[in-house]
Enzyme design. Structure first.
Site, PDB file in Angstrom:
ATOM      1  N   ASP A 327       0.976  -1.215  -0.075  1.00 20.50           N
ATOM      2  CA  ASP A 327      -0.045  -0.066  -0.019  1.00 20.50           C
ATOM      3  C   ASP A 327       0.676   1.335   0.005  1.00 20.50           C
ATOM      4  OD1 ASP A 327      -2.334  -1.379   0.074  1.00 20.50           O
ATOM      5  OD2 ASP A 327      -2.534  -1.419   2.272  1.00 20.50           O
ATOM      6  N   ARG A 403      -5.232   6.368  -1.276  1.00 19.89           N
ATOM      7  CA  ARG A 403      -3.726   6.539  -1.008  1.00 19.89           C
ATOM      8  C   ARG A 403      -3.306   7.514  -2.235  1.00 19.89           C
ATOM      9  NH1 ARG A 403      -3.213   3.413   3.451  1.00 19.89           N
ATOM     10  NH2 ARG A 403      -4.316   1.514   3.295  1.00 19.89           N
TER      11      ARG A 403
HETATM   12  C1  S3P Z   1      -5.065  -5.924   3.226  1.00 17.67           C
HETATM   13  C2  S3P Z   1      -4.289  -6.591   2.310  1.00 17.67           C
HETATM   14  C3  S3P Z   1      -3.819  -6.030   1.095  1.00 17.67           C
HETATM   15  C4  S3P Z   1      -3.627  -4.377   1.078  1.00 17.67           C
HETATM   16  C5  S3P Z   1      -4.735  -3.956   1.630  1.00 17.67           C
HETATM   17  C6  S3P Z   1      -5.261  -4.251   3.238  1.00 17.67           C
HETATM   18  C7  S3P Z   1      -5.700  -6.486   4.493  1.00 17.67           C
HETATM   19  O1  S3P Z   1      -4.618  -6.301  -0.166  1.00 17.67           O
HETATM   20  O2  S3P Z   1      -3.629  -3.857  -0.065  1.00 17.67           O
HETATM   21  O3  S3P Z   1      -5.075  -2.281   1.972  1.00 17.67           O
HETATM   22  O4  S3P Z   1      -6.251  -5.951   5.543  1.00 17.67           O
HETATM   23  O5  S3P Z   1      -5.744  -7.945   4.317  1.00 17.67           O
HETATM   24  P1  S3P Z   1      -4.427  -7.779  -0.746  1.00 17.67           P
HETATM   25  O6  S3P Z   1      -4.578  -8.771   0.398  1.00 17.67           O
HETATM   26  O7  S3P Z   1      -5.469  -7.560  -1.802  1.00 17.67           O
HETATM   27  O8  S3P Z   1      -2.936  -7.509  -1.272  1.00 17.67           O
END
Ligand code: S3P
Length: 450
Positions: A327, A403
């Site tokens: 992120d 973001r």
């Molecule tokens: C998150 C996992 C990530 C991240 C998201 C929050 C989570 O996504 O980008 O902001 O809380 O499990 P992905 O699992 O799709 O990579």
């Protein structure tokens, strides 16, 4: 809530030194999980430091719709009276997860092994995002999903009345997919096994253990092998949500590039599945010191002291680090634009399926601000403006992505001409106090007329 009604244009301008203490809000990932695990437990879970961003409020509303009782006692202080594993009721209304991929994917997992159905929707951003990555493994438990073409929301999930446990190797590094499978595995008999070739954030594993589930994590040649024993009785807990390192990233990166800055960000996570940005910034030459290391809410944290760091140098980030800073690439690309030389971000294809296609959103906005950018499907390369400075002076698009909006507002703090963002409204999904917090540090970020 499906999106906000009126766009909120904002702009940022070259600012004097940023100074002070940046107390960023609670971690978004942990906040979602605290509400969902609280709802799946017996007894009353008490939460402090909950992020009250729209994404998490939408998950709270969803947990009420599935039968849990949630009460807000004060800022960030909530209690959840759970219904126990397998105790979800069938919601009477459509579940609207707003902008939140984490919310919808984790909740789909949590309900997929109960004999109930639920229909999910979201805002224009969420309704474009792929859900097949979650519904494919949930089908192995016996759940069925009926959505739009390409596995898009709105979508109805029919939970498995007689679920079977699953063994699944993640085809992409995704904590959301891993977590959906583990939450589904809670109500399946026997052992559910998830294998992740690349480690992703491990909050679900840590918290499941904290709520009393039997969960074993082993590092094997094929990756991290996570084994969950199904049908545990989860017991209500006290959860102190630590601050969000992904939100901390914005004041931290801004302070590194705004001359004369010195700020402290207390309680920043040192969890190795979340700290790839800090490793990268230090490689670029950032003056970061970690003080007072301790544990908060089951997570390792430290107070971060950040000083303006002239002469930051571009670096190459390895694909293996991408998941631990997934992120943070938008704000890293802002630091890269202000640095000297080339920053090459490798293995970042997952950015294309976030709240927006973040490679495209950053590339187009940076180019509009006079920064040279190259991209492939899986790589973003930013050519730093160095001593010459970032020209700025453009209107950038946030594309319903918090973001992206915050990244361009940070860019404007060092650009020669102000940077405008067409709609900063999405910032409320994850960092509702971004505007006053940054203003309190001395950043010139104001509402504008697009
Ligand atoms: C998150 C996992 C990530 C991240 C998201 C929050 C989570 O996504 O980008 O902001 O809380 O499990 P992905 O699992 O799709 O990579």
């Amino acid at each position: 809530m499906s999106g906000h009604d009126t766009p909120i244009p904002m702009q940022s301008a070259r600012s004097g030194p940023l100074r002070g203490v940046a107390e960023v809000p609670g971690d978004k990932s942990i906040s979602h999980r605290a509400l969902i695990l609280g709802a799946l437990s017996i007894g009353e879970t008490q939460i402090t430091g909950l992020l009250e961003g729209q994404d998490v409020l939408d998950t709270a509303a969803a947990m009420r719709a599935f039968g849990a009782t949630l009460t807000r006692h004060g800022p960030g202080e909530w209690s959840v009276q759970g219904v126990g594993v397998g105790g979800f009721a069938e919601p009477a209304q459509v579940i609207d997860c707003g902008n939140s991929g984490t919310g919808v994917r984790l909740i789909m997992g949590a309900m997929a092994t109960s004999a109930i159905s639920a229909t999910f929707t979201g805002d224009a951003s969420l309704n474009k995002r792929p859900m097949g990555r979650v519904t494919d493994p949930l089908a192995l438990f016996g759940a069925q999903a009926y959505g739009r073409a390409g596995g898009r929301l709105p979508m109805t999930v029919v939970g498995a009345a007689d679920p079977v446990p699953v063994r699944y190797t993640l085809p992409m590094p995704s904590a959301q997919v891993k977590s959906a499978i583990l939450l589904a595995g809670l109500n399946a008999p026997g052992e559910t096994v998830v294998i992740e070739p690349e480690a992703t954030r491990d909050h679900t594993e840590r918290m499941l253990r904290g709520f009393g589930a039997e969960i074993v994590v082993e590092d094997r040649p094929e990756g991290r092998v996570i084994t969950l024993t199904g049908q545990p009785e989860l017991l209500a807990q006290r959860v102190a949500v630590p601050r969000d390192p992904s939100s901390a990233a914005f004041p931290v990166c801004a302070a590194l590039i705004v001359p004369g800055s010195e700020i402290t960000v207390p309680g920043v996570s040192q969890n190795p599945t979340r700290n790839g940005l800090f490793t990268t910034l230090i490689e670029m030459g950032a003056d970061l010191t970690f003080e007072n290391p301790r544990e908060e809410g089951g997570e390792p944290v430290a107070d971060l002291r950040v000083r303006y760091s002239p002469g930051l140098k571009g670096v190459e980030t390895p694909p293996a680090r991408a998941a631990s800073m997934i992120d943070e690439f938008p704000i890293l690309s802002v630091v890269a634009a202000a640095a000297e030389g080339r920053t090459v971000m490798n293995g970042v294809r997952e950015l294309r399926v976030k709240e927006s296609d973040r490679i495209d959103a950053m590339a187009r906005g940076l180019e509009a601000c006079g920064v040279r950018v190259e991209e492939t499907e899986d790589t973003l390369i930013v050519h730093g403006c160095g001593a010459g400075g970032v020209p700025g002076g453009a209107l950038t698009e946030s594309r319903l992505d918090h973001r992206i909006a915050m990244s361009f507002l940070c860019l404007g703090l060092v650009a020669q001409k102000p940077v405008r963002v067409d709609d900063a409204g999405p910032i409320a999904t994850s960092f509702p106090v971004f505007e006053p917090l940054m203003a309190g540090l001395g950043a010139s970020i104001t509402r504008s007329n697009a």
